[in-house]
Design a protein around this motif. Structure first.
Motif, mmCIF file in Angstrom:
data_model
loop_
_atom_site.group_PDB
_atom_site.id
_atom_site.type_symbol
_atom_site.label_atom_id
_atom_site.label_comp_id
_atom_site.label_asym_id
_atom_site.label_seq_id
_atom_site.Cartn_x
_atom_site.Cartn_y
_atom_site.Cartn_z
ATOM 1 N N LEU A 119 0.837 -1.192 0.000
ATOM 2 C CA LEU A 119 0.000 0.000 0.000
ATOM 3 C C LEU A 119 0.874 1.245 0.000
ATOM 4 O O LEU A 119 1.960 1.262 0.602
ATOM 5 C CB LEU A 119 -0.914 0.021 1.228
ATOM 6 N N VAL A 120 0.363 2.306 -0.648
ATOM 7 C CA VAL A 120 1.022 3.600 -0.678
ATOM 8 C C VAL A 120 -0.023 4.657 -0.355
ATOM 9 O O VAL A 120 -1.139 4.628 -0.893
ATOM 10 C CB VAL A 120 1.665 3.891 -2.047
ATOM 11 N N LEU A 121 0.343 5.577 0.525
ATOM 12 C CA LEU A 121 -0.548 6.664 0.909
ATOM 13 C C LEU A 121 0.011 7.964 0.338
ATOM 14 O O LEU A 121 1.209 8.234 0.438
ATOM 15 C CB LEU A 121 -0.647 6.765 2.435
ATOM 16 N N SER A 122 -0.872 8.753 -0.263
ATOM 17 C CA SER A 122 -0.460 10.026 -0.848
ATOM 18 C C SER A 122 -1.361 11.142 -0.332
ATOM 19 O O SER A 122 -2.504 10.906 0.103
ATOM 20 C CB SER A 122 -0.511 9.967 -2.380
ATOM 21 N N TYR A 123 -0.835 12.342 -0.421
ATOM 22 C CA TYR A 123 -1.585 13.528 0.019
ATOM 23 C C TYR A 123 -1.389 14.624 -1.023
ATOM 24 O O TYR A 123 -0.256 14.963 -1.378
ATOM 25 C CB TYR A 123 -1.092 14.006 1.377
ATOM 26 N N HIS A 124 -2.502 15.147 -1.530
ATOM 27 C CA HIS A 124 -2.445 16.192 -2.538
ATOM 28 C C HIS A 124 -2.445 17.534 -1.825
ATOM 29 O O HIS A 124 -3.397 17.887 -1.112
ATOM 30 C CB HIS A 124 -3.641 16.088 -3.483
ATOM 31 N N THR A 125 -1.397 18.302 -2.024
ATOM 32 C CA THR A 125 -1.222 19.546 -1.283
ATOM 33 C C THR A 125 -2.191 20.630 -1.713
ATOM 34 O O THR A 125 -2.485 21.556 -0.929
ATOM 35 C CB THR A 125 0.211 20.045 -1.456
ATOM 36 N N LEU A 126 -2.705 20.556 -2.933
ATOM 37 C CA LEU A 126 -3.636 21.571 -3.399
ATOM 38 C C LEU A 126 -5.080 21.207 -3.073
ATOM 39 O O LEU A 126 -5.863 22.049 -2.631
ATOM 40 C CB LEU A 126 -3.474 21.783 -4.907
ATOM 41 N N GLN A 127 -5.441 19.961 -3.276
ATOM 42 C CA GLN A 127 -6.816 19.527 -3.052
ATOM 43 C C GLN A 127 -7.083 19.081 -1.626
ATOM 44 O O GLN A 127 -8.223 18.786 -1.269
ATOM 45 C CB GLN A 127 -7.165 18.391 -4.019
ATOM 46 N N LYS A 128 -6.067 18.991 -0.814
ATOM 47 C CA LYS A 128 -6.204 18.656 0.602
ATOM 48 C C LYS A 128 -6.968 17.349 0.807
ATOM 49 O O LYS A 128 -7.943 17.286 1.545
ATOM 50 C CB LYS A 128 -6.915 19.796 1.355
ATOM 51 N N ARG A 129 -6.544 16.311 0.191
ATOM 52 C CA ARG A 129 -7.191 15.015 0.382
ATOM 53 C C ARG A 129 -6.151 13.898 0.228
ATOM 54 O O ARG A 129 -5.098 14.060 -0.383
ATOM 55 C CB ARG A 129 -8.346 14.819 -0.601
ATOM 56 N N HIS A 130 -6.473 12.749 0.843
ATOM 57 C CA HIS A 130 -5.594 11.578 0.826
ATOM 58 C C HIS A 130 -6.103 10.549 -0.158
ATOM 59 O O HIS A 130 -7.311 10.462 -0.418
ATOM 60 C CB HIS A 130 -5.509 10.946 2.220
#
Length: 1697
Positions: free
Chosen positions: A221-232
């Motif tokens: 598994l890989v977890l990501s976070y979008h800095t502009l859309q503020k969601r994981h």
């Protein structure tokens, strides 16, 4: 105040010397070598340190790396090639990744990284790296300025591209590295169709965490976070689809449709696209390390530039992704995650929960994402409500699961299973923060100090309690599976019970007593709760309080049974129990009351009963079973309903097992209604209590109905009870319901259950269960005939189980898995033990480093009749001073006597220098090198010892040539290197480049400092190392060197080094036509260097080595260019003075190389006519002309054309008009130079063809006149060539050898002997004889011995390695004749004797021929002959004759008697080169034959030794072996260990012919390449025990001895195997003796020692049932069965007395 119901955390140590690095620059991981230990890796100030973990004090520094640059991130990971080998990866200054193998010894699959680390330069700036365990690392590209530009400049498109608009795809932002030596690859997105997967290009998607969900199919598994859309987003790592045929995603493509992506927007594809502006493309290509690929003039493409790779054939080289990401879950808008980790779940459909800790305004938020898997293994993510906390960390409080330690907002610590509270945790002081979790340990920050604390619910001190708790877990798992919606309640209840037990155990120091109290309390609560529900007297009191106030509880306390409140319990224990009694309601019982979980006790009780039955199957768990029995009795007493028939039935069952009495009786009155009350078990009144002994007895007797399974009818038997499950599954095939047993299925099932030997069965089950299994196994063990197909159809493990470890080891050896067997270690241990017992270490220490002493030890059993192997090693040893005995005349002064001794010493040393070639034959393949130690190379001793004082004397080298030791040192190095094992004969053995370089001596010119070794000695070491290089090539290890190493050797080495490299590489690549090696060889052949180049000074020996190297490299290929080149080189005239040196040797190797390239040219067995492409060259005609002479028109025409093409002035060196000033040859061919090579080339080209036409062209002249035109030694080569062509016509007889001599020569020799005889008798010669004496007598003598030598050599090649007695007698006859001719002084011998050098050449040729026939046999008669030949050592004895005598002895004992010579055409070719009958006159003589070619025999060596090893003792044994062949009715009997000689018959089988060993047949084709046969000795019963009456008498005495506790071996009471002896008795008495080969404990002793206990009675009933039902399962019965049962019954009766 600390909560009394909280679990106290154990303080391990205070961290005083802990790291001061912040958590962002520190990581705690598991130790690669010791998984239970931790490692702490820190990085700061340009330094990376690896310490022992925070659990150890003081900290120990394991490794430290200084990088002198910024360190951005450090991770531990594993790569694909070594998934269990952890390495350290660091991101340095955004543009470099450095990888270190900190622990290279952790696994065999090492990445071979250098000690200083492996640095990878990145083609982009990297933000961070993530570890993908087993797949390498992920690298995220740093955000560029171009990524933020608008679409105004036309470079980036904000809108998705259309299908009609042609654009360049965005630059990837995420890359993967799956191996340190591979390229960086983009990571792509998984689409629904799985095709056209675009790369990840959004730089705003930050990849923060990666983890693995373990299971049947591990999930990355890989977890990501979008800095502009503020969601994981949560992603699954998948394998990328194969690359499409269209240009890859790096190149110009269009994106798939919007709905084809498994995402909801296009942000991951990049919010912008590239436009085809060349300037921007070039800048981007430079930044990313990409190169432009000019495919069209108006269009530019971007494609990756692979690191370290050359330009490919295509205009661009796209790199396709290997890793893809599949979207699993997208969260709503939220804060960025601070930390993430996986913990265990309580759901039945998931085993992991992803916990994410996010910072908030006042506290932190703990989020839960449950990972659910359906039947198709698809993953679904469900979000659960979050918890406010100050922090959270994962801890493994229980083995196999991960709980959650939460730091609550109020400052307390709590243990959670997912989002469910298990228990609070107590710490002495308030906790400020938590960090560095590892296993069940965590670091707590308390005020101004840090402590390492432990939170564990494991009961490590009591295995019984731990097993009972695991049984409860299994029971609650079953309840969870049957109660949908409440499954997590039962799992949490199991944890709370464990927590109760853990807390109580800390107070009373008795874990099992605590567990008893908890379970009894639960039973009371459930019983009284059900009773209270019927009565309405509960009022406001709780169920627990009603229970404590009830009469039932009062009676229970006063009952007198051993309870936690009994009189035997100490005051402290009572106080602890009372305190715990008040706390219990806070956990398990309080949880029961709050969740209203009823009806769980029947499942718990039933599982505990099954645990009790499972423990009864293990003999070593008798005390534990008694404890569980007591627990079950107390649980029965917790249900005080005497009218409940089940309770009484269970209680009596448990009392009966331990001979106890139950005074309670069921009431005879009317039974009270128990509807609605809790019940003890799910068993109904009509069912019997499950008993594994009773069930097995019924199964054995066939009384089970419809395959009634073991256990309770309500549910299936849990996998937790492994022993019971194994027995049930074995019984299904051991006693099938249809009564038809398949014994092979029984063996397979036992093996599948994990029992690899009878010893494990006997240790795992009681005797009554094991006996039926053993009888099945004994059937296969005692088979008198086991077919090869049956052997191959079973696995080695199956044969080991049935007691045939010999077959098991033989199969494992054929499958090349013998090193993985435990018997292999026993075998090696037996050899070591034998070596220690029989060898004096001081006497047999290999101080000379020549391998002769270990050879004597290993070959002692092969030649056990005498000391011939010791004598052979003595004759070939050159590392010790020679024995110098010189008689001193009276008139000699001291100076003259010293000169005489030096003269004698020089002769002896000359012989010693020639012995290295023979020593290499003797010791070939007898060394197992140690990688950390250099190759032992003995020194050539130039000293002597003079008796009687053994005073030393050193050879004076002032009058000796400077190159006296050059080639002897080379031969010495080859002999040392040939001791290495062959690459194709070893499994897992590897000679590395590092080891070869480690053995390299320093260059000669660098030894100039004082105190260093003399330059001459260093030079000699370089010559020895050159020989080692040749040996490495001959053994197949030289290709481990890189091209740079070879270049250094060729440019900085000596002539011997160049020769060793060229010949070694050609031998290593024999027959491969390798282009790189071909270029290397051609660079050392002046004829292949372009004419316009300057003249290259290449030594003649190097040229000859390169020429023969081409023959080896292109062997059997019929390469057109090489064939034409070699053919022209044979007749080429010297065109310069440099080409005149060693011309005979050069032409000879040209002919032999030509024969090798076209080896067996006339053979069309493979359906390919190789001669068709060479027809225009007229090979046979031109070669015949080179043999007989004439005008070489082709050579004259070639020279004229070359001179016309290159008209260079005479002043230019290297031109064709440069003339040789020493040799002038006319138009006629110089056959004295061309004939040897051309003759042998014809023989090799048409080997075994039987072409009589070609053979007649090589026939010897039959008149004296014609013989005068042929040099006598050339007749030797003609006879050898004819023998090769007419292979099948060679007959092993004296007559055949004599027939090869021209008849006129035989008649002339007879006339000369007659005349000499008459002259000695004083008679006048006859007139007829005078008239016939018109021939050249000198030439006749030479022709005779040369013809005899050639015929013997041809016979030696024909019968090489066969040990043919007829060939031996024939060649021996002529060896002795020539020896007598040399030694005899009578006139008859003098009349027939040629010159001494010619005679010794012929004598050496016949000697090596005899050695070829008797290769490896160590024949004592041949050894005596060779000793006679070498005895003469004076000034006239030449170096070459000493060499050939040593070679003959070494060949006779090839490999210490373990090897022979091959007889394939390629083997015959190298034997012809190695033993070519032209020997050097001095140590530096290479004029007629290149000395290094003497070692090419190693390519024909075949290891064919057969040894027999007893699998029980691990030692070699001498047994009779029969070898069956196709066309031979009578088998060939040999006593192994022995050498399997070559034979013209096709061998089929090998059979053990010794009756004291188990029969064994091996197919010969399956056994090729193996050198060891494993055998097993039969057990020999005593002859005196012939009847069952004696059996009973003997066993009666055995019983008395056993009762007196006297150790008695059952070897004294074995039965004779006759027709009247019962098989069951044999199984008990003969098959299970203490010293038997299966190593199992005797069952009969188990029964006798048990006496009349319950276990013994149960086993007796099983044995009785089986014996009475043996006929039902196909076993024969006899009258001794009843006698045997009578003996067992009497045994138990006696024990009661």
């Amino acid at each position: 105040m600390t909560d009394p119901a909280a679990i106290s955390m154990q303080t391990l140590l205070e961290l005083k010397d802990a790291s001061t690095c912040p958590p962002s620059q520190r990581v705690v991981t598991a130790h690669p070598l010791f998984p239970d230990a931790s490692l702490e890796t820190t990085w700061n100030n340009g330094k990376i340190c690896v310490y022992s973990g925070p659990d150890s004090s003081p900290r120990i520094l394991h490794a430290s790396f200084a990088v002198h640059t910024d360190i951005l991130d450090v991770v531990w990971t594993t790569f694909e090639d070594a998934p269990h080998h952890s390495v350290l990866c660091a991101l340095l200054h955004t543009t470099q990744v450095c990888i270190w193998d900190v622990y290279p010894q952790q696994s065999e699959a090492s990445l071979s990284l250098p000690a200083e680390g492996w640095t990878i330069s990145l083609p982009f700036e990297c933000l961070n790296i993530l570890a993908i365990q087993g797949r390498g690392i992920l690298l995220q590209r740093l955000e560029y300025t171009e990524d933020e530009e608008t679409a105004v400049d036309g470079f980036i498109l904000k809108s998705p591209p259309t299908a009609t608009r042609r654009v360049i795809s965005a630059v990837p932002s995420l890359f993967s590295l799956t191996h340190p030596l591979q390229d960086l690859l983009p990571v792509c997105l998984m689409t629904k169709t799985g095709m056209d997967c675009p790369p990840v290009t959004d730089v705003h998607e930050k990849w923060t965490w990666m983890g693995t969900v373990h299971g049947e199919e591990p999930l990355l598994l890989v977890l990501s976070y979008h800095t502009l859309q503020k969601r994981h987003r949560l992603w699954a790592v998948r394998d990328a689809p194969p690359p499409p045929r269209e240009p890859a995603v790096y190149e110009q493509t269009r994106f798939p449709a919007h709905d084809d992506l498994m995402v909801f927007d296009m942000d991951l594809l990049g919010s912008s696209q590239l436009t085809p502006f060349a300037s921007r493309q070039e800048a981007l290509a430079d930044a990313l390390g990409l190169r432009r690929s000019p495919r069209k003039a108006d269009t530019a493409y971007l494609s990756p530039r692979p690191r370290g790779s050359s330009n490919s054939d295509t205009p661009f080289a796209p790199l396709h992704a290997r890793i893809a990401l599949e979207l699993l879950y997208a969260s709503p808008v939220q804060l960025e995650v601070e930390s993430s980790f996986l913990v265990s779940n309580t759901s039945a459909t998931s085993n992991s929960v992803l916990c994410c800790v996010s910072p908030n305004s006042s506290a932190k938020s703990l989020q839960f994402w449950s990972l659910e898997r359906d039947a198709s293994n698809a993953v679904k993510v469900i979000s659960y409500p979050s918890i406010a906390c100050l922090g959270a960390l994962p801890l493994q409080t229980i083995r196999g699961s991960t709980e959650l330690l939460v730091h609550k907002v109020d400052g307390t610590l709590s243990c959670f299973r997912a989002w469910h509270l298990v228990s609070d945790c107590s710490v002495l002081d308030p906790v400020l923060s938590m960090q560095d979790p590892f296993r069940d340990r965590v670091t707590l920050q308390i005020s101004d100090r840090r402590i390492r604390a432990k939170l564990s619910l494991n009961i490590d001190t009591d295995l019984l309690t731990d097993r009972v708790l695991k049984t409860l877990d299994a029971a609650f798992d079953w309840l969870a599976s049957k109660n949908e919606g409440k499954e997590h309640h039962y799992r949490i209840l199991a944890l709370k019970i464990r927590a109760d037990c853990y807390r109580l155990a800390n107070q009373i120091a008795s874990t099992f007593t605590a567990l008893e109290h908890v379970l009894v309390a639960l039973a009371k609560f459930e019983w009284y709760d059900s009773v209270a529900s019927e009565d309405s007297t509960g009022g406001d009191l709780s169920s627990w309080e009603l229970l404590l106030a009830s009469d039932c509880h009062r009676k229970f306390e006063q009952s007198g049974y051993e309870t936690p409140f009994s009189k035997n319990t100490s005051f402290i224990a009572k106080r602890g129990l009372q305190d715990f009694l008040n706390e219990t309601a806070h956990l398990s019982i309080n949880f029961l009351k709050s969740e209203r979980l009823g009806g769980l006790f029947p499942c718990v009780f039933d599982h505990l009963h099954l645990l009790y039955e499972d423990m009864k199957l293990t003999k070593s768990q008798g005390m534990d079973a008694a404890s569980v029995n007591g627990l079950l009795v107390k649980l029965c007493q917790a249900f005080p309903d005497t009218d409940n028939f089940n309770v009484l039935k269970f209680r009596r069952f448990y009392y009966a097992d331990f001979n106890s009495k139950d005074n309670d009786k069921p009431s005879t009155g009317t039974k009270a209604s128990t509807s609605g009350r809790a019940v003890l078990s799910s068993l109904v009144h009509t069912d019997q209590i499950p008993s594994i002994f009773g069930w097995f007895e019924k199964r054995m007797s066939g009384d089970l109905q419809d395959g009634e399974p073991f256990g309770f009818p309500s549910y299936l038997l849990s996998s937790h009870f492994g022993k019971t499950n194994s027995l049930v599954r074995i019984a299904e095939v051991l006693f099938p319901l249809n009564g038809k047993r398949n014994c092979q299925d029984v063996v397979s099932r036992i093996l599948t259950e994990g029992y690899a030997s009878v010893l494990e069965l006997n240790e795992s089950f009681p005797p009554g269960f094991v006996l039926p299994m053993i009888e099945v196994l004994r059937k296969f063990r005692d088979f008198n005939y086991i077919s090869s197909d049956m052997m191959q159809s079973w696995t080695p493990e199956s044969w080991k189980l049935v007691g045939r470890e010999d077959i098991s080891m033989n199969l494992a050896q054929q499958e090349n898995t013998i090193h993985q067997t435990d018997l292999f270690e026993r075998w090696k241990g037996g050899l070591s033990e034998k070596m220690i017992e029989e060898v004096d270490v001081k006497t047999f220490a290999d101080t000379d480093m020549d391998g002769l002493v270990p050879l004597e030890l290993s070959s002692a059993l092969l030649f056990r009749e005498d000391n011939r192997i010791h004598e052979a090693t003595r004759l070939l040893r050159s590392s010790r001073p020679v024995f110098l005995k010189v008689a001193r005349a009276v008139e000699l002064n001291d100076h003259d006597f010293e000169r005489l001794k030096q003269k004698r010493l020089h002769s002896l040393i000359l012989r010693s220098l020639a012995l290295s070639v023979g020593r290499g034959m003797l010791t070939i393949g007898n060394l197992e090198p140690i990688p950390a130690e250099p190759l032992p190379v003995p020194e050539l001793c130039l000293r002597g010892r003079v008796p009687p004082t053994n005073a030393g004397i050193t050879l004076d080298l002032t009058d000796s040539p400077s190159d006296l030791r050059v080639w002897p040192e080379f031969h010495n190095g080859v002999a040392a290197g040939l001791r290495l094992p062959s690459k194709k004969d070893t499994s897992g053995f590897h000679i590395s480049r590092t080891w070869i370089i480690y053995n390299k001596p320093p260059p000669h010119q660098e030894q100039t400092t004082e105190g260093a070794e003399p330059n001459s000695e260093v030079l000699f070491k370089n010559h020895s190392h050159a020989g080692v290089l040749l040996a490495l090539g001959l053994r197949g290890h030289l290709t481990a060197l890189e091209m740079s190493d070879l270049y250094e050797y060729l440019t900085q080495g000596t002539v011997t080094t160049t020769v060793g490299i060229l010949l070694g590489l050609a031998a290593d690549k024999r027959g491969s036509c390798d282009i790189a090696v071909s270029k290397m060889l051609c660079l050392h052949i002046p004829s292949l260097i372009p004419q316009h180049f300057s003249a290259v000074d290449v030594a003649s020996t190097v040229q000859a080595a390169a020429i023969l190297g081409t023959g080896l490299l292109f062997q059997g290929s019929s390469h057109r260019m090489m064939t034409e080149f070699l053919l022209n080189e044979i007749g080429k005239r010297p065109d310069s003075d440099a080409s005149a040196f060693d011309r005979e040797s050069y032409n000879l190797v040209c002919g032999i190389a030509l024969g090798m390239v076209n080896l067996c040219l006339s053979d069309q067995s493979d359906g390919i006519d190789r001669a068709a492409g060479l027809a225009d060259l007229h090979l046979e005609e031109r070669l015949h002309k080179y043999v007989v002479g004439g005008v070489d028109k082709e050579e004259r025409e070639r020279t004229r054309e070359a001179n016309d093409r290159f008209s260079l002035p005479s002043t230019v060196p290297g031109g064709d008009n440069e003339k040789c000033s020493t040799i002038h040859e006319g138009d006629l061919i110089n056959t004295e130079v061309t004939a040897p090579g051309a003759t042998l080339a014809l023989g090799l080209m048409h080997m075994k063809s039987g072409n009589h036409t070609l053979a007649s062209a090589l026939a010897l002249p039959d008149t004296h006149f014609l013989l005068e035109f042929v040099r006598p030694d050339l007749l030797t080569y003609r006879i050898i060539a004819r023998s090769l062509i007419l292979w099948d016509d060679v007959v092993a007889s004296i007559e055949w050898i004599e027939n090869q001599v021209p008849s006129v020569v035989n008649k002339a020799c007879a006339l000369m002997r007659t005349m000499a005889k008459r002259a000695t008798e004083g008679k006048a010669p006859l007139a007829t004889i005078k008239s016939d004496m018109t021939f050249d007598r000198r030439a006749t003598r030479q022709i005779y011995v040369h013809a005899i030598a050639g015929a013997c050599f041809g016979m030696g090649l024909r019968f090489a390695g066969t040990g043919n007695k007829d060939a031996q007698r024939a060649i021996e006859y002529f060896v002795l004749e020539l020896y007598a001719l040399r030694e005899s002084k009578d006139p008859v011998a003098v009349a027939s004797k040629p010159e001494l050098q010619i005679l010794e050449t012929a004598l050496g040729c016949t000697a090596i021929s005899l050695a070829m026939v008797m290769t490896g046999t160590g024949d004592i008669h041949c050894l005596k002959i060779f000793k006679m030949l070498r005895w003469r050592c004076d000034e006239e004895a030449r170096y070459g004759f000493h060499m050939i005598c040593g070679m003959a002895i070494g060949l006779l004992f090839l490999g210490g008697g373990t090897s022979t010579l091959g007889r394939d055409p390629e083997d015959i070719a190298v034997l012809l080169v190695s033993f070519f009958p032209r020997f050097p006159s001095t140590t530096s003589d290479n004029q007629c034959h290149l000395q290094p070619l003497r070692h090419l025999y190693a390519l024909a060596v075949k290891r064919q030794e057969v040894r027999a090893v007893d699998v029980d003792s691990g030692r070699d044994v001498a047994i009779q072996l029969e070898i069956l062949s196709d066309d031979c009715a009578d088998p060939d009997r040999v006593t192994v260990p022995a050498l399997l000689r070559n034979s013209d018959l096709k061998r089929q089988q090998m059979k053990i012919a010794s009756p004291e060993y188990f029969p064994l047949k091996l197919r010969f084709k399956d056994y090729q390449g193996c050198s060891t046969i494993f055998v097993k000795k039969r057990s020999t019963p005593l002859d005196g025990l012939q009847s069952c009456h004696k059996v009973i008498t003997t066993c009666g005495s055995l019983l008395s001895n056993t009762r007196s506790q006297t150790s008695v071996s059952l070897d004294r009471v074995l039965l004779a195997q006759n027709g009247s002896t019962d098989k069951v008795s044999l199984s008990l008495l003969e098959g299970f003796s203490i010293k038997d080969t299966d190593g199992s404990l005797p069952l009969i002793l188990s029964l006798c020692r048990g006496g009349a206990t319950t276990d013994s009675r149960r086993n007796y009933r099983l044995l009785e049932s089986y014996i009475r039902k043996r006929s039902h399962w196909g076993e024969k019965t006899s009258g001794s069965d009843e006698l045997f049962l009578l003996f067992l019954r009497e045994t138990m009766d006696r024990s009661l007395e």
